[in-house]
Design an enzyme around this catalytic site. Sequence first.
Site, PDB file in Angstrom:
ATOM      1  N   ALA A 156       0.835  -1.203   0.000  1.00 28.46           N
ATOM      2  CA  ALA A 156       0.000   0.000   0.000  1.00 28.46           C
ATOM      3  C   ALA A 156       0.869   1.252   0.000  1.00 28.46           C
ATOM      4  CB  ALA A 156      -0.931  -0.003   1.211  1.00 28.46           C
ATOM      5  N   TYR A 157       1.919   1.243   0.799  1.00 24.25           N
ATOM      6  CA  TYR A 157       2.829   2.399   0.856  1.00 24.25           C
ATOM      7  C   TYR A 157       3.474   2.639  -0.504  1.00 24.25           C
ATOM      8  CZ  TYR A 157       6.560   5.457   2.581  1.00 24.25           C
ATOM      9  OH  TYR A 157       7.411   6.513   2.787  1.00 24.25           O
ATOM     10  N   ALA A 158       3.973   1.574  -1.142  1.00 25.93           N
ATOM     11  CA  ALA A 158       4.606   1.708  -2.449  1.00 25.93           C
ATOM     12  C   ALA A 158       3.611   2.224  -3.491  1.00 25.93           C
ATOM     13  CB  ALA A 158       5.201   0.373  -2.887  1.00 25.93           C
ATOM     14  N   ALA A 159       2.387   1.708  -3.439  1.00 26.70           N
ATOM     15  CA  ALA A 159       1.359   2.148  -4.391  1.00 26.70           C
ATOM     16  C   ALA A 159       1.020   3.616  -4.186  1.00 26.70           C
ATOM     17  CB  ALA A 159       0.113   1.289  -4.250  1.00 26.70           C
ATOM     18  N   LYS A 161       2.892   5.986  -2.728  1.00 30.65           N
ATOM     19  CA  LYS A 161       4.009   6.868  -3.062  1.00 30.65           C
ATOM     20  C   LYS A 161       4.288   6.881  -4.570  1.00 30.65           C
ATOM     21  CE  LYS A 161       4.860   8.508   0.993  1.00 30.65           C
ATOM     22  NZ  LYS A 161       4.620   9.945   1.288  1.00 30.65           N
TER      23      LYS A 161
END
Length: 252
Positions: A156-159, A161
């Site tokens: 979720a964080y990668a998506a 950002k």
Amino acid sequence: MTHAFDLAGKVAAVTGATRGIGRAIALGLAEAGADVALLQRASGDTSLREEILALGRRCEVIPCDVLDNAQVRACVPETIHRLGGLDILVPCAGIQHRSPSVDFAEADWDRVMQVNLKSVWLLCQAAGRHMVEQGYGKIIMIASVASFQGGYTVPAYAAAKGGIAQLTKALANEWSSLGVNVNALVPGYIDTDMNEALIADATRSEQIGVRIPAGRWGSPDDFKGPAVFLASDAAAYVQGHLLAVDGGWLGR
């Protein structure tokens, strides 16, 4: 050239300023001359306000829980009401949740996306309306090395950002000709609460440290100068750029 970096008379609004990178950026903008609105939850630490007031700047704490869309939408007009304008927006609030992707809970996905992407979009839209109308503004997003790399157990964080990187470019495409600069800072591995688990893991921390060309983890204060640059007239022709503050991590 020093006058080009002067933020005297400007009004900045910052989320995530109770700690870490957001706190350092808010203080750095005030040190460069800006008045600052701290957009934060009502129960948050207000000690930064006292530091900014001690610099001779105005500072207001504006209620803004980034999980509450109504508050997010309201805090920009409230900032303008209290401080007489808005010239700089830094949506810095962010969270991270680690879990193997096969077990990643939907509620955790939604929360990360709300804080790290949707609230940022709503703030930018509200600030953009004002900045486009006045023909001037600076928006400084907070992306991540995860905007370029997938990370591990942080889907979720990668998506989110990755979305911040593209939102930066999309808004710059629309608003650059209207006097609004939209850029992003790209933190690498920074010694903040978000990374406390990695820092506490001696093996992993050492593995990360030896891969950073600068030879150390970053600190929140490393963001003061880059933020002031992007907020100032010195960056007038910088548009849609993702400025890495990563000790060289992405070039390794």
